[in-house]
Design a protein around this motif. Structure first.
Motif, PDB file in Angstrom:
ATOM      1  N   PHE A   7      -8.133   9.292  -7.694  1.00 51.03           N
ATOM      2  CA  PHE A   7      -8.618   8.297  -6.754  1.00 51.03           C
ATOM      3  C   PHE A   7      -8.098   8.545  -5.931  1.00 51.03           C
ATOM      4  O   PHE A   7      -8.316   8.307  -4.205  1.00 51.03           O
ATOM      5  CB  PHE A   7     -10.241   8.128  -7.261  1.00 51.03           C
ATOM      6  N   SER A   8      -7.638   7.376  -5.907  1.00 47.91           N
ATOM      7  CA  SER A   8      -6.201   6.177  -5.087  1.00 47.91           C
ATOM      8  C   SER A   8      -5.690   6.552  -4.748  1.00 47.91           C
ATOM      9  O   SER A   8      -5.114   7.004  -3.300  1.00 47.91           O
ATOM     10  CB  SER A   8      -6.270   4.971  -5.638  1.00 47.91           C
ATOM     11  N   MET A   9      -4.522   7.373  -5.180  1.00 48.07           N
ATOM     12  CA  MET A   9      -3.569   8.446  -5.087  1.00 48.07           C
ATOM     13  C   MET A   9      -3.600   9.081  -3.658  1.00 48.07           C
ATOM     14  O   MET A   9      -2.436   8.674  -2.908  1.00 48.07           O
ATOM     15  CB  MET A   9      -2.416   9.011  -5.957  1.00 48.07           C
ATOM     16  N   PRO A  10      -3.816  10.202  -3.709  1.00 46.81           N
ATOM     17  CA  PRO A  10      -3.665  11.167  -2.847  1.00 46.81           C
ATOM     18  C   PRO A  10      -3.481  10.274  -1.338  1.00 46.81           C
ATOM     19  O   PRO A  10      -3.469  10.655   0.331  1.00 46.81           O
ATOM     20  CB  PRO A  10      -4.840  11.180  -2.880  1.00 46.81           C
ATOM     21  N   PHE A  11      -4.857   9.031  -0.941  1.00 48.31           N
ATOM     22  CA  PHE A  11      -4.996   8.224   0.055  1.00 48.31           C
ATOM     23  C   PHE A  11      -3.950   7.359  -0.135  1.00 48.31           C
ATOM     24  O   PHE A  11      -3.559   6.780   1.288  1.00 48.31           O
ATOM     25  CB  PHE A  11      -6.176   7.352  -0.209  1.00 48.31           C
ATOM     26  N   ILE A  12      -3.126   7.022  -0.321  1.00 53.74           N
ATOM     27  CA  ILE A  12      -1.741   6.059   0.137  1.00 53.74           C
ATOM     28  C   ILE A  12      -0.956   7.319   0.039  1.00 53.74           C
ATOM     29  O   ILE A  12      -0.110   6.764   1.167  1.00 53.74           O
ATOM     30  CB  ILE A  12      -1.330   5.769  -2.075  1.00 53.74           C
ATOM     31  N   LEU A 132      -8.606  -0.588  -0.566  1.00 56.70           N
ATOM     32  CA  LEU A 132      -7.272  -1.171  -0.164  1.00 56.70           C
ATOM     33  C   LEU A 132      -5.885  -0.164  -0.397  1.00 56.70           C
ATOM     34  O   LEU A 132      -4.987   0.134   0.317  1.00 56.70           O
ATOM     35  CB  LEU A 132      -7.213  -2.523  -0.900  1.00 56.70           C
ATOM     36  N   ALA A 133      -6.255   1.131  -0.910  1.00 57.12           N
ATOM     37  CA  ALA A 133      -5.149   2.073  -1.234  1.00 57.12           C
ATOM     38  C   ALA A 133      -4.227   2.537   0.165  1.00 57.12           C
ATOM     39  O   ALA A 133      -3.282   2.423   0.249  1.00 57.12           O
ATOM     40  CB  ALA A 133      -5.898   3.445  -1.642  1.00 57.12           C
ATOM     41  N   PRO A 134      -5.155   3.339   1.154  1.00 63.37           N
ATOM     42  CA  PRO A 134      -4.315   3.276   2.196  1.00 63.37           C
ATOM     43  C   PRO A 134      -3.648   2.109   2.774  1.00 63.37           C
ATOM     44  O   PRO A 134      -3.406   2.560   3.535  1.00 63.37           O
ATOM     45  CB  PRO A 134      -5.245   4.477   2.631  1.00 63.37           C
ATOM     46  N   ILE A 135      -4.901   0.610   2.492  1.00 68.17           N
ATOM     47  CA  ILE A 135      -3.648  -0.416   3.139  1.00 68.17           C
ATOM     48  C   ILE A 135      -2.916  -0.427   3.095  1.00 68.17           C
ATOM     49  O   ILE A 135      -1.496  -0.680   4.106  1.00 68.17           O
ATOM     50  CB  ILE A 135      -4.828  -1.347   3.117  1.00 68.17           C
ATOM     51  N   ALA A 136      -2.725  -0.749   1.500  1.00 67.45           N
ATOM     52  CA  ALA A 136      -1.108  -0.722   1.085  1.00 67.45           C
ATOM     53  C   ALA A 136      -0.284   0.277   1.227  1.00 67.45           C
ATOM     54  O   ALA A 136       0.914  -0.319   1.257  1.00 67.45           O
ATOM     55  CB  ALA A 136      -1.433  -0.683  -0.724  1.00 67.45           C
ATOM     56  N   GLY A 137      -0.570   1.613   1.103  1.00 66.08           N
ATOM     57  CA  GLY A 137       0.246   2.461   1.953  1.00 66.08           C
ATOM     58  C   GLY A 137       0.975   2.471   3.128  1.00 66.08           C
ATOM     59  O   GLY A 137       2.047   2.131   3.392  1.00 66.08           O
ATOM     60  N   VAL A 138       0.202   2.098   4.231  1.00 66.94           N
ATOM     61  CA  VAL A 138       1.008   1.911   5.043  1.00 66.94           C
ATOM     62  C   VAL A 138       1.556   0.769   5.511  1.00 66.94           C
ATOM     63  O   VAL A 138       2.801   0.409   6.217  1.00 66.94           O
ATOM     64  CB  VAL A 138      -0.202   1.624   6.778  1.00 66.94           C
ATOM     65  N   VAL A 139       1.803  -0.468   4.526  1.00 61.58           N
ATOM     66  CA  VAL A 139       2.074  -1.283   4.523  1.00 61.58           C
ATOM     67  C   VAL A 139       3.455  -1.521   3.559  1.00 61.58           C
ATOM     68  O   VAL A 139       4.309  -1.932   4.590  1.00 61.58           O
ATOM     69  CB  VAL A 139       1.123  -2.573   4.245  1.00 61.58           C
ATOM     70  N   ALA A 140       3.630  -0.273   2.519  1.00 66.22           N
ATOM     71  CA  ALA A 140       4.914  -0.331   2.132  1.00 66.22           C
ATOM     72  C   ALA A 140       5.628   0.158   3.268  1.00 66.22           C
ATOM     73  O   ALA A 140       6.954   0.286   3.185  1.00 66.22           O
ATOM     74  CB  ALA A 140       4.510   0.739   1.267  1.00 66.22           C
ATOM     75  N   VAL A 141       5.463   1.058   4.575  1.00 62.88           N
ATOM     76  CA  VAL A 141       5.844   2.170   4.851  1.00 62.88           C
ATOM     77  C   VAL A 141       6.113   1.813   6.836  1.00 62.88           C
ATOM     78  O   VAL A 141       7.598   1.046   6.852  1.00 62.88           O
ATOM     79  CB  VAL A 141       5.295   3.365   6.123  1.00 62.88           C
ATOM     80  N   SER A 142       5.340   0.857   7.191  1.00 64.33           N
ATOM     81  CA  SER A 142       5.079   0.372   8.713  1.00 64.33           C
ATOM     82  C   SER A 142       5.648  -1.766   7.825  1.00 64.33           C
ATOM     83  O   SER A 142       6.197  -2.521   8.755  1.00 64.33           O
ATOM     84  CB  SER A 142       4.018   0.112   9.277  1.00 64.33           C
TER      85      SER A 142
END
Length: 272
Positions: A7-12, A132-142
Protein backbone atom coordinates in the motif's frame (compact mmCIF):
# COMPACT_ATOMS: atom_id res chain seq x y z
CA UNK A 1 2.54 -9.24 7.11
CA UNK A 2 5.09 -8.02 4.58
CA UNK A 3 2.56 -7.95 1.75
CA UNK A 4 0.72 -5.05 3.42
CA UNK A 5 3.69 -2.82 2.55
CA UNK A 6 2.35 -2.82 -1.02
CA UNK A 7 0.00 0.00 0.00
CA UNK A 8 2.69 2.51 0.98
CA UNK A 9 5.78 1.38 -0.91
CA UNK A 10 4.71 2.49 -4.42
CA UNK A 11 4.03 6.00 -3.17
CA UNK A 12 7.38 6.24 -1.42
CA UNK A 13 9.09 5.39 -4.69
CA UNK A 14 6.82 7.67 -6.74
CA UNK A 15 7.94 10.53 -4.51
CA UNK A 16 11.59 9.47 -4.70
CA UNK A 17 11.52 9.16 -8.50
CA UNK A 18 9.88 12.56 -8.96
CA UNK A 19 12.20 14.24 -6.44
CA UNK A 20 15.25 12.77 -8.21
CA UNK A 21 13.70 13.33 -11.68
CA UNK A 22 14.45 9.68 -12.38
CA UNK A 23 16.66 7.05 -10.80
CA UNK A 24 17.66 7.85 -7.23
CA UNK A 25 20.35 5.20 -6.71
CA UNK A 26 20.74 1.72 -5.26
CA UNK A 27 21.53 2.99 -1.77
CA UNK A 28 18.21 4.80 -1.40
CA UNK A 29 16.35 1.91 -3.02
CA UNK A 30 17.68 -0.56 -0.45
CA UNK A 31 17.22 1.85 2.44
CA UNK A 32 13.72 2.73 1.21
CA UNK A 33 12.64 -0.91 1.13
CA UNK A 34 14.09 -1.61 4.59
CA UNK A 35 12.55 1.54 6.07
CA UNK A 36 9.14 0.74 4.58
CA UNK A 37 9.11 -2.86 5.80
CA UNK A 38 10.39 -2.03 9.28
CA UNK A 39 7.89 0.82 9.71
CA UNK A 40 5.04 -1.40 8.55
CA UNK A 41 6.17 -4.27 10.80
CA UNK A 42 6.39 -1.89 13.76
CA UNK A 43 2.93 -0.44 13.13
CA UNK A 44 1.13 -3.75 12.60
CA UNK A 45 2.86 -5.52 15.49
CA UNK A 46 2.09 -2.62 17.83
CA UNK A 47 -1.53 -2.70 16.72
CA UNK A 48 -1.78 -6.48 17.22
CA UNK A 49 -0.18 -6.21 20.65
CA UNK A 50 -2.34 -3.46 22.12
CA UNK A 51 -5.54 -4.74 20.46
CA UNK A 52 -5.36 -8.29 21.83
CA UNK A 53 -8.32 -7.76 24.16
CA UNK A 54 -10.56 -6.53 21.34
CA UNK A 55 -9.33 -9.09 18.81
CA UNK A 56 -10.32 -11.92 21.16
CA UNK A 57 -13.99 -10.91 20.99
CA UNK A 58 -14.08 -10.25 17.23
CA UNK A 59 -14.99 -13.34 15.15
CA UNK A 60 -12.95 -11.92 12.25
CA UNK A 61 -9.74 -11.67 14.29
CA UNK A 62 -10.00 -14.16 17.15
CA UNK A 63 -7.87 -16.77 15.36
CA UNK A 64 -4.90 -14.50 14.78
CA UNK A 65 -1.56 -15.82 16.13
CA UNK A 66 -1.31 -12.74 18.37
CA UNK A 67 -4.62 -13.70 20.00
CA UNK A 68 -4.57 -17.49 20.31
CA UNK A 69 -1.12 -17.69 21.91
CA UNK A 70 0.96 -18.83 18.94
CA UNK A 71 2.89 -15.56 19.30
CA UNK A 72 3.59 -14.43 22.85
CA UNK A 73 3.33 -10.87 24.12
CA UNK A 74 7.06 -10.91 24.87
CA UNK A 75 7.85 -11.94 21.29
CA UNK A 76 5.66 -9.14 19.95
CA UNK A 77 7.34 -6.54 22.15
CA UNK A 78 10.78 -7.70 21.05
CA UNK A 79 9.65 -7.61 17.40
CA UNK A 80 8.25 -4.10 17.84
CA UNK A 81 11.50 -2.88 19.42
CA UNK A 82 13.73 -4.45 16.76
CA UNK A 83 11.76 -2.93 13.89
CA UNK A 84 11.69 0.50 15.55
CA UNK A 85 15.45 0.35 15.94
CA UNK A 86 15.95 -0.73 12.31
CA UNK A 87 13.76 2.14 11.10
CA UNK A 88 15.67 4.70 13.18
CA UNK A 89 19.09 3.37 12.12
CA UNK A 90 18.19 3.34 8.43
CA UNK A 91 16.86 6.89 8.74
CA UNK A 92 20.14 7.94 10.38
CA UNK A 93 22.16 6.64 7.45
CA UNK A 94 19.96 8.40 4.86
CA UNK A 95 20.24 11.99 6.07
CA UNK A 96 19.85 14.06 9.28
CA UNK A 97 16.26 15.20 8.58
CA UNK A 98 15.14 11.60 8.04
CA UNK A 99 16.72 10.67 11.37
CA UNK A 100 15.02 13.51 13.27
CA UNK A 101 11.64 12.74 11.70
CA UNK A 102 11.88 9.00 12.38
CA UNK A 103 10.83 9.46 16.01
CA UNK A 104 7.58 11.43 15.46
CA UNK A 105 6.74 9.13 12.53
CA UNK A 106 6.93 6.11 14.82
CA UNK A 107 4.74 8.02 17.26
CA UNK A 108 2.09 8.57 14.58
CA UNK A 109 2.24 4.91 13.53
CA UNK A 110 1.71 3.78 17.11
CA UNK A 111 -0.92 6.45 17.73
CA UNK A 112 -3.41 4.96 15.29
CA UNK A 113 -3.94 1.95 17.55
CA UNK A 114 -4.84 4.21 20.45
CA UNK A 115 -6.94 6.88 18.70
CA UNK A 116 -9.79 4.49 17.90
CA UNK A 117 -10.38 4.14 21.64
CA UNK A 118 -11.31 7.81 21.90
CA UNK A 119 -12.23 9.12 18.44
CA UNK A 120 -13.86 8.05 15.17
CA UNK A 121 -11.12 9.95 13.35
CA UNK A 122 -8.88 6.89 13.59
CA UNK A 123 -9.54 6.19 9.88
CA UNK A 124 -7.93 9.52 8.99
CA UNK A 125 -5.03 8.84 11.34
CA UNK A 126 -4.44 5.55 9.54
CA UNK A 127 -4.53 7.50 6.28
CA UNK A 128 -1.93 9.89 7.68
CA UNK A 129 0.30 6.94 8.62
CA UNK A 130 0.52 5.87 4.99
CA UNK A 131 0.28 9.43 3.69
CA UNK A 132 3.59 10.19 5.37
CA UNK A 133 5.24 7.65 3.02
CA UNK A 134 5.67 10.03 0.05
CA UNK A 135 6.85 12.79 2.39
CA UNK A 136 9.49 10.37 3.69
CA UNK A 137 10.50 9.53 0.13
CA UNK A 138 10.99 13.18 -0.79
CA UNK A 139 12.99 13.90 2.35
CA UNK A 140 15.20 10.87 1.67
CA UNK A 141 16.13 12.20 -1.78
CA UNK A 142 16.17 15.97 -1.30
CA UNK A 143 16.64 16.47 2.44
CA UNK A 144 13.58 18.74 2.53
CA UNK A 145 9.80 18.67 2.06
CA UNK A 146 8.88 19.80 -1.46
CA UNK A 147 5.53 21.50 -2.11
CA UNK A 148 4.21 18.96 -4.63
CA UNK A 149 4.64 16.14 -2.11
CA UNK A 150 1.92 17.61 0.12
CA UNK A 151 -1.06 16.94 -2.20
CA UNK A 152 0.41 13.50 -2.94
CA UNK A 153 0.46 12.89 0.82
CA UNK A 154 -3.10 14.16 1.34
CA UNK A 155 -4.32 12.08 -1.59
CA UNK A 156 -2.84 8.94 -0.05
CA UNK A 157 -4.42 9.94 3.28
CA UNK A 158 -7.93 10.07 1.78
CA UNK A 159 -7.29 6.94 -0.33
CA UNK A 160 -6.40 4.90 2.75
CA UNK A 161 -9.10 6.46 4.94
CA UNK A 162 -11.65 5.76 2.21
CA UNK A 163 -10.86 2.07 1.89
CA UNK A 164 -10.46 1.71 5.66
CA UNK A 165 -14.04 2.95 6.03
CA UNK A 166 -15.14 0.15 3.73
CA UNK A 167 -13.03 -2.41 5.57
CA UNK A 168 -14.45 -1.28 8.92
CA UNK A 169 -17.97 -2.09 7.78
CA UNK A 170 -17.17 -5.69 8.74
CA UNK A 171 -16.78 -4.72 12.40
CA UNK A 172 -19.69 -2.36 13.03
CA UNK A 173 -21.48 -4.54 15.57
CA UNK A 174 -18.26 -5.52 17.32
CA UNK A 175 -17.13 -1.89 17.60
CA UNK A 176 -20.45 -0.89 19.15
CA UNK A 177 -20.31 -3.79 21.60
CA UNK A 178 -16.75 -3.01 22.71
CA UNK A 179 -17.20 0.76 22.79
CA UNK A 180 -14.64 1.33 20.03
CA UNK A 181 -14.98 4.47 17.95
CA UNK A 182 -15.39 4.15 14.21
CA UNK A 183 -17.21 6.13 11.57
CA UNK A 184 -19.37 3.15 10.48
CA UNK A 185 -20.56 2.56 14.06
CA UNK A 186 -21.28 6.31 14.40
CA UNK A 187 -22.81 7.18 11.01
CA UNK A 188 -24.22 3.83 9.96
CA UNK A 189 -23.57 1.81 6.83
CA UNK A 190 -25.20 3.96 4.14
CA UNK A 191 -23.63 7.24 5.26
CA UNK A 192 -20.26 5.52 5.60
CA UNK A 193 -20.48 4.34 2.00
CA UNK A 194 -21.20 7.90 0.84
CA UNK A 195 -18.36 9.31 2.94
CA UNK A 196 -15.94 6.75 1.53
CA UNK A 197 -16.93 7.84 -1.99
CA UNK A 198 -16.35 11.49 -1.07
CA UNK A 199 -12.91 10.60 0.30
CA UNK A 200 -12.03 8.79 -2.93
CA UNK A 201 -13.17 11.76 -5.02
CA UNK A 202 -10.84 13.92 -2.92
CA UNK A 203 -8.02 11.48 -3.74
CA UNK A 204 -8.33 12.36 -7.42
CA UNK A 205 -8.54 16.10 -6.65
CA UNK A 206 -5.33 16.09 -4.64
CA UNK A 207 -3.47 13.84 -7.08
CA UNK A 208 -4.43 16.26 -9.86
CA UNK A 209 -2.69 18.98 -7.83
CA UNK A 210 0.32 16.72 -7.32
CA UNK A 211 0.73 15.99 -11.02
CA UNK A 212 0.20 19.65 -11.94
CA UNK A 213 2.55 21.08 -9.29
CA UNK A 214 5.25 18.48 -10.03
CA UNK A 215 4.94 19.31 -13.77
CA UNK A 216 4.57 15.66 -14.73
CA UNK A 217 3.57 14.44 -18.18
CA UNK A 218 0.78 12.71 -20.05
CA UNK A 219 1.49 9.23 -18.73
CA UNK A 220 0.90 10.32 -15.13
CA UNK A 221 -2.46 11.75 -16.22
CA UNK A 222 -3.27 8.40 -17.82
CA UNK A 223 -2.21 6.68 -14.61
CA UNK A 224 -4.52 8.98 -12.65
CA UNK A 225 -7.49 8.07 -14.87
CA UNK A 226 -6.77 4.37 -14.30
CA UNK A 227 -6.46 4.98 -10.54
CA UNK A 228 -9.87 6.68 -10.61
CA UNK A 229 -11.35 3.64 -12.38
CA UNK A 230 -9.86 1.35 -9.74
CA UNK A 231 -11.40 3.46 -6.97
CA UNK A 232 -14.78 3.36 -8.71
CA UNK A 233 -14.51 -0.41 -9.11
CA UNK A 234 -13.64 -0.79 -5.42
CA UNK A 235 -16.73 1.20 -4.45
CA UNK A 236 -18.85 -0.89 -6.82
CA UNK A 237 -17.58 -4.18 -5.39
CA UNK A 238 -18.38 -3.21 -1.80
CA UNK A 239 -21.76 -1.66 -2.61
CA UNK A 240 -22.72 -4.82 -4.49
CA UNK A 241 -21.82 -7.27 -1.71
CA UNK A 242 -19.95 -6.85 1.56
CA UNK A 243 -18.36 -10.25 0.99
CA UNK A 244 -16.25 -8.45 -1.63
CA UNK A 245 -14.60 -6.24 1.00
CA UNK A 246 -11.41 -8.34 1.40
CA UNK A 247 -11.00 -8.50 -2.38
CA UNK A 248 -11.54 -4.76 -2.75
CA UNK A 249 -9.24 -3.97 0.18
CA UNK A 250 -6.23 -6.10 -0.74
CA UNK A 251 -6.38 -6.78 -4.47
CA UNK A 252 -7.81 -3.59 -5.96
CA UNK A 253 -5.85 -1.22 -3.75
CA UNK A 254 -2.66 -3.21 -4.18
CA UNK A 255 -2.90 -3.01 -7.96
CA UNK A 256 -3.78 0.69 -7.84
CA UNK A 257 -0.53 1.71 -6.16
CA UNK A 258 1.67 -0.50 -8.33
CA UNK A 259 0.05 0.65 -11.58
CA UNK A 260 0.26 4.32 -10.59
CA UNK A 261 3.95 3.82 -9.83
CA UNK A 262 4.41 2.08 -13.18
CA UNK A 263 2.99 5.06 -15.05
CA UNK A 264 5.24 7.37 -13.01
CA UNK A 265 8.30 5.42 -14.18
CA UNK A 266 7.03 5.44 -17.77
CA UNK A 267 6.43 9.19 -17.62
CA UNK A 268 9.92 9.92 -16.31
CA UNK A 269 11.59 7.57 -18.81
CA UNK A 270 9.76 9.04 -21.81
CA UNK A 271 10.54 12.61 -20.73
CA UNK A 272 14.18 11.49 -20.20
Amino acid sequence: MFEHSIFSMPFIFIAMCVAANGWFGWKLLIFGVIATLSARNFAMAFNRCVDRRFDKTNPRTQNRPSVDGRISVKAMIVFIGINALIFILVSFFINPLCFYLSFPILGVLAGYSLVKRVSSLAHLVLGLCLGLAPIAGVVAVSGEVLLWSLPLCVGVLFWVAGFDLLYSLQDVQHDKKEGLHSIPSFLGIERTLYLSRIFHILVIVFWVLFIYWAKLGIFMWVGLVIAALFLAYEQYLVAKNFHNIPRAFFSVNGYLGVIFFGFCILDLVIRG
